[in-house]
Motif scaffolding. Structure first.
Motif, PDB file in Angstrom:
ATOM      1  N   ARG A 162       0.839  -1.201   0.000  1.00 34.60           N
ATOM      2  CA  ARG A 162       0.000   0.000   0.000  1.00 34.60           C
ATOM      3  C   ARG A 162       0.875   1.253   0.000  1.00 34.60           C
ATOM      4  N   LYS A 196       1.095   3.983  -2.981  1.00 34.61           N
ATOM      5  CA  LYS A 196       0.843   5.402  -2.707  1.00 34.61           C
ATOM      6  C   LYS A 196       1.986   6.258  -3.234  1.00 34.61           C
ATOM      7  N   GLN A 229       2.037   6.733  -7.031  1.00 33.56           N
ATOM      8  CA  GLN A 229       1.056   7.657  -7.604  1.00 33.56           C
ATOM      9  C   GLN A 229       1.706   8.975  -8.022  1.00 33.56           C
ATOM     10  N   TYR A 268       1.780   3.504  11.143  1.00 37.52           N
ATOM     11  CA  TYR A 268       0.523   2.841  10.779  1.00 37.52           C
ATOM     12  C   TYR A 268      -0.498   3.079  11.885  1.00 37.52           C
ATOM     13  N   ASP A 292      -3.447   8.371  10.550  1.00 37.64           N
ATOM     14  CA  ASP A 292      -4.752   8.009  10.003  1.00 37.64           C
ATOM     15  C   ASP A 292      -5.209   6.756  10.745  1.00 37.64           C
ATOM     16  N   ASP A 344      -7.704   4.871  10.382  1.00 36.10           N
ATOM     17  CA  ASP A 344      -8.499   3.932   9.591  1.00 36.10           C
ATOM     18  C   ASP A 344      -7.597   2.834   9.016  1.00 36.10           C
ATOM     19  N   GLU A 385      -8.101   0.770   6.803  1.00 37.91           N
ATOM     20  CA  GLU A 385      -8.265   0.597   5.358  1.00 37.91           C
ATOM     21  C   GLU A 385      -7.510   1.649   4.547  1.00 37.91           C
ATOM     22  N   THR A 386      -7.115   2.756   5.163  1.00 38.06           N
ATOM     23  CA  THR A 386      -6.457   3.825   4.416  1.00 38.06           C
ATOM     24  C   THR A 386      -5.106   4.253   5.001  1.00 38.06           C
ATOM     25  N   SER A 387      -4.797   3.834   6.211  1.00 37.56           N
ATOM     26  CA  SER A 387      -3.549   4.247   6.846  1.00 37.56           C
ATOM     27  C   SER A 387      -2.339   3.722   6.063  1.00 37.56           C
ATOM     28  N   ILE A 388      -1.338   4.564   5.918  1.00 35.82           N
ATOM     29  CA  ILE A 388      -0.127   4.232   5.172  1.00 35.82           C
ATOM     30  C   ILE A 388       1.032   4.049   6.157  1.00 35.82           C
ATOM     31  N   ASN A 409       3.147  12.122   0.961  1.00 39.37           N
ATOM     32  CA  ASN A 409       3.099  13.445   1.613  1.00 39.37           C
ATOM     33  C   ASN A 409       4.214  14.367   1.114  1.00 39.37           C
TER      34      ASN A 409
END
Length: 153
Positions: A35, A39, A42, A78, A82, A84, A86-89, A116
């Motif tokens: 993940r 990210k 991108q 982690y 964030d 969450d 499902e979205t934490s990097i 970031n």
């Protein structure tokens, strides 16, 4: 000196269950690492526009081909910035580990500007200080591939 004899029964049901549980956790960790890599990737158009290598490409170009790289603190941050799952990097916007550069074992620290824009997270300093401490204790050269989030270095 007496040889150590393990009492673990690798044929037992509990061993098989423990192994399966651990492999599931390792798979989960690898998916979280993927993940972070996705990210970062991108921002490939930005890197390409600037004529830059991505952070992982810079790391690969630095390290000796075929030699091991032990990533450290890969789960830093982690669920911190964030909450969450499902979205934490994970990774605290840093790639970090022990690898070989020109045959010398080194601590390698790479700012991941794909996440970031390379800005530090709440756990980036902890990760960096941990790396410095390990490098000092193990007498490892410290290599830092710097890319900041806009600070004039």
């Amino acid at each position: 000196m007496k040889a150590f004899q393990s009492r673990i029964s690798t044929g037992s049901d509990s061993y098989a269950q423990n192994r399966a549980d651990m492999l599931a956790q390792v798979d989960r960790m690898r998916s979280l690492e993927a993940r972070a890599a996705a990210k970062s990737e991108q921002r490939r158009p930005v890197f390409d526009k600037r004529g830059q290598l991505s952070p992982r490409e810079r790391l690969a170009a630095l390290l000796d081909p075929g030699m091991p790289f032990l990533e450290l603190y890969n789960m830093a941050s982690y669920l911190v910035d964030d909450p969450d799952p499902e979205t934490s990097i994970p990774g605290a916007s840093i790639l970090l580990g022990i690898g070989y550069v020109s045959g010398v074992r080194c601590m390698v620290f790479v700012d991941d500007a794909g996440i970031n824009a390379g800005a530090m997270t709440g756990k980036s300093v902890d990760k960096a200080l941990g790396a410095i401490e390990i490098a000092l204790k193990q007498k490892l050269p410290f290599v830092h591939l710097v890319e900041s989030a806009g600070a004039d270095l």
